[in-house]
Design a protein around this motif. Structure first.
Motif, PDB file in Angstrom:
ATOM      1  N   GLY A  56      -6.129   5.851  -3.653  1.00  0.00           N
ATOM      2  CA  GLY A  56      -5.617   4.792  -1.917  1.00  0.00           C
ATOM      3  C   GLY A  56      -6.042   2.892  -3.013  1.00  0.00           C
ATOM      4  O   GLY A  56      -5.140   1.781  -2.479  1.00  0.00           O
ATOM      5  N   ILE A  57      -7.258   3.209  -3.749  1.00  0.00           N
ATOM      6  CA  ILE A  57      -7.638   1.685  -3.850  1.00  0.00           C
ATOM      7  C   ILE A  57      -6.237   1.703  -4.784  1.00  0.00           C
ATOM      8  O   ILE A  57      -5.781   0.391  -5.106  1.00  0.00           O
ATOM      9  N   GLU A  58      -5.936   1.959  -6.113  1.00  0.00           N
ATOM     10  CA  GLU A  58      -4.953   2.159  -6.938  1.00  0.00           C
ATOM     11  C   GLU A  58      -3.891   1.313  -6.276  1.00  0.00           C
ATOM     12  O   GLU A  58      -3.080   0.202  -6.621  1.00  0.00           O
ATOM     13  N   ILE A  59      -3.587   2.499  -5.029  1.00  0.00           N
ATOM     14  CA  ILE A  59      -2.013   1.911  -4.130  1.00  0.00           C
ATOM     15  C   ILE A  59      -2.236   0.537  -3.825  1.00  0.00           C
ATOM     16  O   ILE A  59      -1.315  -0.885  -4.045  1.00  0.00           O
ATOM     17  N   CYS A  60      -3.958  -0.191  -3.161  1.00  0.00           N
ATOM     18  CA  CYS A  60      -3.988  -1.748  -2.332  1.00  0.00           C
ATOM     19  C   CYS A  60      -3.870  -2.629  -3.576  1.00  0.00           C
ATOM     20  O   CYS A  60      -3.238  -3.203  -3.434  1.00  0.00           O
ATOM     21  N   ASN A  61      -4.669  -2.176  -4.652  1.00  0.00           N
ATOM     22  CA  ASN A  61      -3.986  -3.253  -5.607  1.00  0.00           C
ATOM     23  C   ASN A  61      -2.845  -3.492  -6.366  1.00  0.00           C
ATOM     24  O   ASN A  61      -2.346  -4.609  -6.398  1.00  0.00           O
ATOM     25  N   TYR A  62      -1.736  -2.379  -6.218  1.00  0.00           N
ATOM     26  CA  TYR A  62      -0.648  -2.596  -6.471  1.00  0.00           C
ATOM     27  C   TYR A  62      -0.177  -2.917  -5.654  1.00  0.00           C
ATOM     28  O   TYR A  62       1.133  -4.038  -6.873  1.00  0.00           O
ATOM     29  N   ILE A  63      -0.207  -2.753  -4.259  1.00  0.00           N
ATOM     30  CA  ILE A  63       0.543  -3.701  -3.749  1.00  0.00           C
ATOM     31  C   ILE A  63      -0.041  -5.330  -3.366  1.00  0.00           C
ATOM     32  O   ILE A  63       1.325  -5.915  -2.602  1.00  0.00           O
ATOM     33  N   GLY A  64      -0.736  -5.237  -3.922  1.00  0.00           N
ATOM     34  CA  GLY A  64      -1.484  -6.465  -4.097  1.00  0.00           C
ATOM     35  C   GLY A  64      -3.001  -6.720  -2.110  1.00  0.00           C
ATOM     36  O   GLY A  64      -2.177  -7.849  -1.574  1.00  0.00           O
ATOM     37  N   VAL A  65      -2.642  -5.860  -1.853  1.00  0.00           N
ATOM     38  CA  VAL A  65      -3.385  -5.692  -0.389  1.00  0.00           C
ATOM     39  C   VAL A  65      -4.871  -5.731  -1.467  1.00  0.00           C
ATOM     40  O   VAL A  65      -5.117  -5.188  -1.774  1.00  0.00           O
ATOM     41  N   ASP A  66      -5.999  -6.684  -0.425  1.00  0.00           N
ATOM     42  CA  ASP A  66      -6.884  -7.264  -1.290  1.00  0.00           C
ATOM     43  C   ASP A  66      -7.885  -5.662   0.143  1.00  0.00           C
ATOM     44  O   ASP A  66      -8.318  -6.728   1.156  1.00  0.00           O
ATOM     45  N   GLN A  67      -8.306  -4.630  -0.401  1.00  0.00           N
ATOM     46  CA  GLN A  67      -8.647  -3.923   0.108  1.00  0.00           C
ATOM     47  C   GLN A  67      -9.772  -3.793   0.976  1.00  0.00           C
ATOM     48  O   GLN A  67     -10.433  -3.776   1.972  1.00  0.00           O
ATOM     49  N   THR A  68     -10.663  -5.198   0.216  1.00  0.00           N
ATOM     50  CA  THR A  68     -11.883  -5.680   1.399  1.00  0.00           C
ATOM     51  C   THR A  68     -11.794  -5.657   2.331  1.00  0.00           C
ATOM     52  O   THR A  68     -12.968  -6.804   3.502  1.00  0.00           O
ATOM     53  N   LYS A  69     -10.617  -7.081   2.624  1.00  0.00           N
ATOM     54  CA  LYS A  69     -10.777  -7.605   3.266  1.00  0.00           C
ATOM     55  C   LYS A  69      -9.905  -7.345   4.565  1.00  0.00           C
ATOM     56  O   LYS A  69      -9.355  -7.563   5.783  1.00  0.00           O
TER      57      LYS A  69
END
Length: 147
Positions: A56-69
């Motif tokens: 999940g974290i890797e996908i967020c990083n891949y699509i450019g979504v800052d998961q912390t925000k």
């Protein structure tokens, strides 16, 4: 860059013609929504992954979504687009079809207003619905639907 090509390769192999729903794996409301979607996903369109998981974290990083925000559900259609908050909910409902596609009527509301309502629910979801100690573990029958 190598990590991006790894995740792109993984997604291409695993979720061809599928849409990925990233959700809060410890939220009871979110887990209930996932169960609802699985039950009504007659076309087997969706795959699921907890935002807190490594993939999940890797996908967020891949699509450019800052998961912390982001405190939200994310619908990712690999190679096409991603949606979050109220837009993700509407896109998922439309994909489920039938009576659920009527939620698309809410597209007439400004996204800012829809997301204000979404954020209010998201902010209170643990208080209203509780949360789990850890992410849900799918049953053997459902395991193929989770990344």
């Amino acid at each position: 860059m190598e990590k991006n090509s790894e995740i792109a390769s993984f997604l291409a192999r695993t979720v061809e013609n599928k849409k990925i729903i990233l959700f809060d794996g410890i939220c009871n409301l979110c887990n209930g929504a996932v169960q609802f979607i699985i039950k009504h996903d007659k076309k087997d369109t969706f795959r699921f992954v907890a935002l807190q998981s490594e993939i999940g974290i890797e996908i967020c990083n891949y699509i450019g979504v800052d998961q912390t925000k982001i405190d939200s559900i994310i619908l990712y259609n690999p190679g096409v687009a991603y949606y979050y908050k109220s837009s993700a909910v509407i896109e998922i409902a439309e994909e489920l079809g039938g009576i659920y596609s009527l939620l698309s009527v809410f597209k007439i509301l400004p996204e800012k207003l829809r997301n204000y309502i979404y954020d209010y629910i998201a902010k209170n979801r643990y208080k209203w619905y509780g949360k789990k100690e850890s992410c849900m573990i799918p049953t053997p029958e459902l395991k193929a639907k989770f990344l």
